[in-house]
Write an enzyme that holds these catalytic residues in place. Structure first.
Site, PDB file in Angstrom:
ATOM      1  N   CYS A  33       0.336   8.521   0.669  1.00 24.94           N
ATOM      2  CA  CYS A  33       0.643   9.821   1.163  1.00 24.94           C
ATOM      3  C   CYS A  33       2.118  10.098   0.365  1.00 24.94           C
ATOM      4  O   CYS A  33       3.108   9.750   0.466  1.00 24.94           O
ATOM      5  CB  CYS A  33       1.061   9.399   2.634  1.00 24.94           C
ATOM      6  SG  CYS A  33       2.058  10.851   3.522  1.00 24.94           S
ATOM      7  N   CYS A  37       5.106  10.956   2.545  1.00 27.23           N
ATOM      8  CA  CYS A  37       5.629   9.535   2.941  1.00 27.23           C
ATOM      9  C   CYS A  37       6.647   9.420   2.225  1.00 27.23           C
ATOM     10  O   CYS A  37       7.738   8.783   2.403  1.00 27.23           O
ATOM     11  CB  CYS A  37       4.503   8.688   3.522  1.00 27.23           C
ATOM     12  SG  CYS A  37       3.383   9.171   4.590  1.00 27.23           S
TER      13      CYS A  37
END
Length: 104
Positions: free
Chosen positions: A29, A32
């Site tokens: 991600c 993230c």
């Protein structure tokens, strides 16, 4: 200080600590990875709050505590109960979320 969970024991940590902020993420991600250093920086400026990073794919029981469906998700817990959660890549939104338990 931001701690990264390596075992699926988030429920225990939430019960043991009054105020907890969790970032749910994953290695694939991009948002993230962008938010993790911001979360770390915020953790250094908030005494009395436990900050955790949870890999949502590796720790499914911990993921269930906030019913995570999108990443990154940030959740705040106070006295063992979830207070709120957001999916964001904006530091200001995360600060607002943290304020929900800082002022209680």
């Amino acid at each position: 200080m931001l701690q990264e969970l390596t075992t699926d024991n988030l429920a225990e940590i939430i019960q043991e600590n009054e105020k907890v902020v969790v970032q749910y993420g994953a290695t694939w991600c991009g948002n993230c990875r962008i938010m993790k250093p911001k979360m770390k920086r915020l953790s250094n400026s908030h005494e009395g709050i436990t900050f955790l990073y949870v890999d949502a794919e590796k720790l499914p029981e911990s993921r269930k505590l906030a019913q995570v469906t999108n990443l990154p998700t940030f959740a705040v817990f106070n006295k063992g109960a979830i207070v709120n959660q957001v999916q964001t890549n904006k530091e200001e939104v995360l600060k607002t979320l943290i304020d929900e338990i800082t002022n209680n």
